[in-house]
Design an enzyme around this catalytic site. Structure first.
Site, PDB file in Angstrom:
ATOM      1  N   ASP A  44       9.145  -5.795   8.735  1.00 28.03           N
ATOM      2  CA  ASP A  44       8.111  -4.841   9.125  1.00 28.03           C
ATOM      3  C   ASP A  44       8.249  -4.409  10.591  1.00 28.03           C
ATOM      4  O   ASP A  44       7.589  -4.950  11.470  1.00 28.03           O
ATOM      5  CB  ASP A  44       6.708  -5.381   8.871  1.00 28.03           C
ATOM      6  CG  ASP A  44       5.686  -4.253   8.863  1.00 28.03           C
ATOM      7  OD1 ASP A  44       6.091  -3.079   8.904  1.00 28.03           O
ATOM      8  OD2 ASP A  44       4.478  -4.530   8.811  1.00 28.03           O
ATOM      9  N   ASP A  72       1.070 -11.625   6.788  1.00 27.09           N
ATOM     10  CA  ASP A  72       1.767 -10.870   5.743  1.00 27.09           C
ATOM     11  C   ASP A  72       3.104 -10.330   6.231  1.00 27.09           C
ATOM     12  O   ASP A  72       3.857  -9.757   5.450  1.00 27.09           O
ATOM     13  CB  ASP A  72       0.892  -9.723   5.214  1.00 27.09           C
ATOM     14  CG  ASP A  72       0.385  -8.824   6.319  1.00 27.09           C
ATOM     15  OD1 ASP A  72      -0.453  -9.296   7.108  1.00 27.09           O
ATOM     16  OD2 ASP A  72       0.808  -7.652   6.405  1.00 27.09           O
ATOM     17  N   ASN A  73       3.399 -10.530   7.520  1.00 30.00           N
ATOM     18  CA  ASN A  73       4.691 -10.113   8.070  1.00 30.00           C
ATOM     19  C   ASN A  73       5.558 -11.307   8.453  1.00 30.00           C
ATOM     20  O   ASN A  73       6.443 -11.189   9.299  1.00 30.00           O
ATOM     21  CB  ASN A  73       4.488  -9.210   9.290  1.00 30.00           C
ATOM     22  CG  ASN A  73       3.911  -7.867   8.917  1.00 30.00           C
ATOM     23  OD1 ASN A  73       4.145  -7.374   7.818  1.00 30.00           O
ATOM     24  ND2 ASN A  73       3.151  -7.273   9.816  1.00 30.00           N
ATOM     25  N   GLY A  84       0.789  -1.222   0.000  1.00 23.41           N
ATOM     26  CA  GLY A  84       0.000   0.000   0.000  1.00 23.41           C
ATOM     27  C   GLY A  84       0.820   1.270   0.000  1.00 23.41           C
ATOM     28  O   GLY A  84       0.302   2.351  -0.288  1.00 23.41           O
ATOM     29  N   ARG A  85       2.119   1.157   0.311  1.00 26.89           N
ATOM     30  CA  ARG A  85       2.992   2.333   0.295  1.00 26.89           C
ATOM     31  C   ARG A  85       4.437   1.948  -0.033  1.00 26.89           C
ATOM     32  O   ARG A  85       5.382   2.508   0.516  1.00 26.89           O
ATOM     33  CB  ARG A  85       2.929   3.070   1.626  1.00 26.89           C
ATOM     34  CG  ARG A  85       3.270   2.207   2.848  1.00 26.89           C
ATOM     35  CD  ARG A  85       3.394   3.064   4.082  1.00 26.89           C
ATOM     36  NE  ARG A  85       3.687   2.246   5.251  1.00 26.89           N
ATOM     37  CZ  ARG A  85       4.088   2.738   6.413  1.00 26.89           C
ATOM     38  NH1 ARG A  85       4.253   4.039   6.543  1.00 26.89           N
ATOM     39  NH2 ARG A  85       4.322   1.960   7.438  1.00 26.89           N
ATOM     40  N   ARG A 109       5.918 -13.628   1.259  1.00 25.21           N
ATOM     41  CA  ARG A 109       5.363 -13.788   2.598  1.00 25.21           C
ATOM     42  C   ARG A 109       4.397 -14.965   2.645  1.00 25.21           C
ATOM     43  O   ARG A 109       3.931 -15.437   1.596  1.00 25.21           O
ATOM     44  CB  ARG A 109       4.600 -12.511   2.992  1.00 25.21           C
ATOM     45  CG  ARG A 109       5.336 -11.208   2.697  1.00 25.21           C
ATOM     46  CD  ARG A 109       4.331 -10.075   2.442  1.00 25.21           C
ATOM     47  NE  ARG A 109       4.981  -8.859   1.958  1.00 25.21           N
ATOM     48  CZ  ARG A 109       5.336  -7.821   2.728  1.00 25.21           C
ATOM     49  NH1 ARG A 109       5.064  -7.854   4.008  1.00 25.21           N
ATOM     50  NH2 ARG A 109       5.912  -6.770   2.209  1.00 25.21           N
ATOM     51  N   LYS A 141       9.894   2.299   0.601  1.00 32.05           N
ATOM     52  CA  LYS A 141       8.724   2.285   1.474  1.00 32.05           C
ATOM     53  C   LYS A 141       8.317   3.723   1.801  1.00 32.05           C
ATOM     54  O   LYS A 141       9.118   4.485   2.335  1.00 32.05           O
ATOM     55  CB  LYS A 141       9.070   1.520   2.759  1.00 32.05           C
ATOM     56  CG  LYS A 141       7.916   1.273   3.707  1.00 32.05           C
ATOM     57  CD  LYS A 141       8.396   0.373   4.844  1.00 32.05           C
ATOM     58  CE  LYS A 141       7.315   0.124   5.870  1.00 32.05           C
ATOM     59  NZ  LYS A 141       7.795  -0.746   6.970  1.00 32.05           N
ATOM     60  N   ASP A 167      -2.721   7.194   1.855  1.00 30.56           N
ATOM     61  CA  ASP A 167      -1.979   8.125   0.994  1.00 30.56           C
ATOM     62  C   ASP A 167      -0.678   7.529   0.465  1.00 30.56           C
ATOM     63  O   ASP A 167       0.007   8.142  -0.361  1.00 30.56           O
ATOM     64  CB  ASP A 167      -1.696   9.431   1.735  1.00 30.56           C
ATOM     65  CG  ASP A 167      -0.871   9.247   3.002  1.00 30.56           C
ATOM     66  OD1 ASP A 167      -0.345   8.141   3.230  1.00 30.56           O
ATOM     67  OD2 ASP A 167      -0.759  10.218   3.779  1.00 30.56           O
ATOM     68  N   GLY A 168      -0.316   6.315   0.946  1.00 32.18           N
ATOM     69  CA  GLY A 168       0.894   5.671   0.451  1.00 32.18           C
ATOM     70  C   GLY A 168       2.186   6.297   0.939  1.00 32.18           C
ATOM     71  O   GLY A 168       3.271   5.918   0.495  1.00 32.18           O
TER      72      GLY A 168
END
Length: 483
Positions: A259, A249-250, A89-90, A180, A110, A122-123
């Protein structure tokens, strides 16, 4: 750009559902905050570290990247137990850099802006959380724990808005890969075995190539992946590290820590310690990390069932055999790790009781997790008032008797303790002070702290302010994701 890196993008050979090609947005006024020159050199990345303007341009995305095939990855995941589709997402992948030995590393930016997976976000990223990831990932690396690492942090020259206005920032992250458990969950959700198999084959090529000729390759990969995670969590427990957001996802297929959001190191020993502001139920507290690792591994196993066997019952049975073995394997690894922390050079049936008795005493007396083991290495430190109780004296007598039995070697015992008990960890109050100074433009505390974190096992460092517990505040320490 390509003159600095040796880029390939093999990930884009996968089915297109796994990623979205996207150019990097330029930022208004990039300014280099920090560049990891040692890491760059170790990876054979040929960037002039003394050219701050060039570095800022590169790691902000303010360069001609039209022919680079930068992309955002798609993945899914269980977040605090709830399944959802996710993705970068970012973040955008610059490429896979190959060093002189042909070893492959993902290079990812990132905080680089909106992607198709931003979910109304907003990324962007703020300076504080990106510097936190830089600090903690470097600390974890020098503690000899598998981890992603940070290559640079830049300020973008624009503001981002969270609870308040913050300085915009981009971190460049290095990883063996960003595959992942959540990537496999995403593949399984496509309900197309060819898509799932393509991801599996790609993952084997990158991380499990030694298993390529195995007759039971799907189960063998599951076993090896389980061992990677067990070893990783055992290391976290060894140094009192609490990840804080162990969503699927981590959890990487490479076995690296990834992360660094609401993460921190435990001061006083309390197995229920948590630092994440959103972990209200303590799902990811210190004592639960091994349990959650097993839960996450089971989610990975579920994705492999169609590959393991066309007979679902047979596939489940084979996968369950691996999952059921995890607690005992972890316990063995944990006991061996704790023996090393206590300088026990062999094994004894009473070791578990001795270890648990010490931990119970530490919890009851709010003893500092890191410093207790340091003090056990230096008997003169046991003159402190906290060690005057009869409970501790009785434990110490049992411990010494056990330690001196069988194959005791003073030099070997001390070496074990010194190699497994850090003197320096990123104390939470110091991290906050360093981040506060950096936000105000003073980078001297940051650079000094990072230098100290490079030698966490050096007992000769005369830096008492960096290993003292902060006892000024009674408020529980909280960390945030920074999204």
């Amino acid at each position: 750009m390509n003159s600095y890196f040796n880029f390939e993008n093999t990930y884009t050979y996968l089915p297109k559902c796994f990623f979205t090609l996207q150019d990097i947005e330029e930022v208004p006024s990039p300014d280099l905050v920090i560049f990891n020159d040692k890491l760059a050199k170790s990876l054979d990345i040929n960037i002039p570290s003394n050219d701050k303007k060039e570095l800022a341009k590169i790691f902000s995305g303010n360069f001609n990247n039209k022919n680079m095939n930068t992309f955002a990855q798609a993945y899914a995941g269980h977040q605090f137990g709830h399944f959802t589709n996710l993705g970068d997402g970012r973040a955008l992948m610059l490429g896979e850099h190959l060093n002189k030995c042909g070893k492959r590393f993902d290079v990812q930016m990132k905080g680089s802006g909106v992607t198709p997976y931003s979910r109304q976000g907003d990324g962007k990223a703020a300076l504080g959380p990106m510097l936190r990831e830089y600090i903690i990932s470097e600390a974890i690396h020098y503690l000899n724990i598998p981890t992603t690492r940070s290559l640079s942090v830049i300020k973008t020259g624009e503001d981002v808005f969270r609870e308040k206005k913050l300085k915009g920032s981009i971190l460049t992250r290095i990883a063996s890969s960003h595959i992942r458990v959540g990537t496999f969950q995403y593949a399984a959700a496509q309900q197309d075995i060819k898509i799932l198999k393509s991801l599996f084959d790609y993952t084997v090529d990158r991380h499990y190539s030694e298993l390529k000729n195995s007759n039971e390759i799907f189960i063998e990969v599951l076993k090896e992946f389980s061992l990677k995670q067990i070893n990783l969590i055992t290391h976290w427990m060894r140094v009192g590290f609490i990840h804080g957001v162990m969503n699927t996802d981590n959890m990487t297929l490479s076995g690296e820590t990834i992360d660094y959001g609401p993460c921190a190191f435990m001061n006083s020993y309390d197995p229920n310690t948590k630092f994440s502001s959103i972990d209200h139920m303590g799902r990811y507290c210190y004592k639960n990390q091994p349990i959650i690792a097993q839960w996450n591994i089971a989610r990975f196993a579920e994705t492999l069932l169609p590959l393991i066997s066309s007979d679902l019952d047979e596939a489940i049975k084979k996968a369950e055999d691996v999952i059921k073995s995890i607690p005992e394997t972890y316990k063995t690894c944990w006991l061996n790790m704790m023996r090393k922390k206590l300088g026990l050079v062999d094994k004894d049936n009473e070791d578990e009781n001795i270890i648990n008795s010490l931990l119970s005493w530490m919890e009851k007396n709010n003893a500092d997790f890191t410093n207790t083991f340091i003090d056990l290495m230096n008997e003169e430190n046991l003159d402190q008032s906290i060690y005057k109780s009869n409970d501790f004296k009785n434990w110490l007598e049992i411990y010494k008797k056990r330690k001196l039995s069988k194959n005791f070697s003073k030099s070997k015992s001390l070496k074990l303790m010194q190699e497994n008990n850090p003197v320096i960890i990123p104390r939470n109050h110091i991290v906050e002070n360093v981040l506060s100074s950096a936000d105000e433009g003073d980078l001297k505390p940051l650079n000094k702290f990072l230098k100290i974190l490079e030698n966490p096992y050096d007992n000769n460092l005369k830096i008492s302010n960096y290993y003292k517990t902060d006892i000024k505040s009674g408020e529980p320490y909280m960390t945030f994701c920074g999204t």
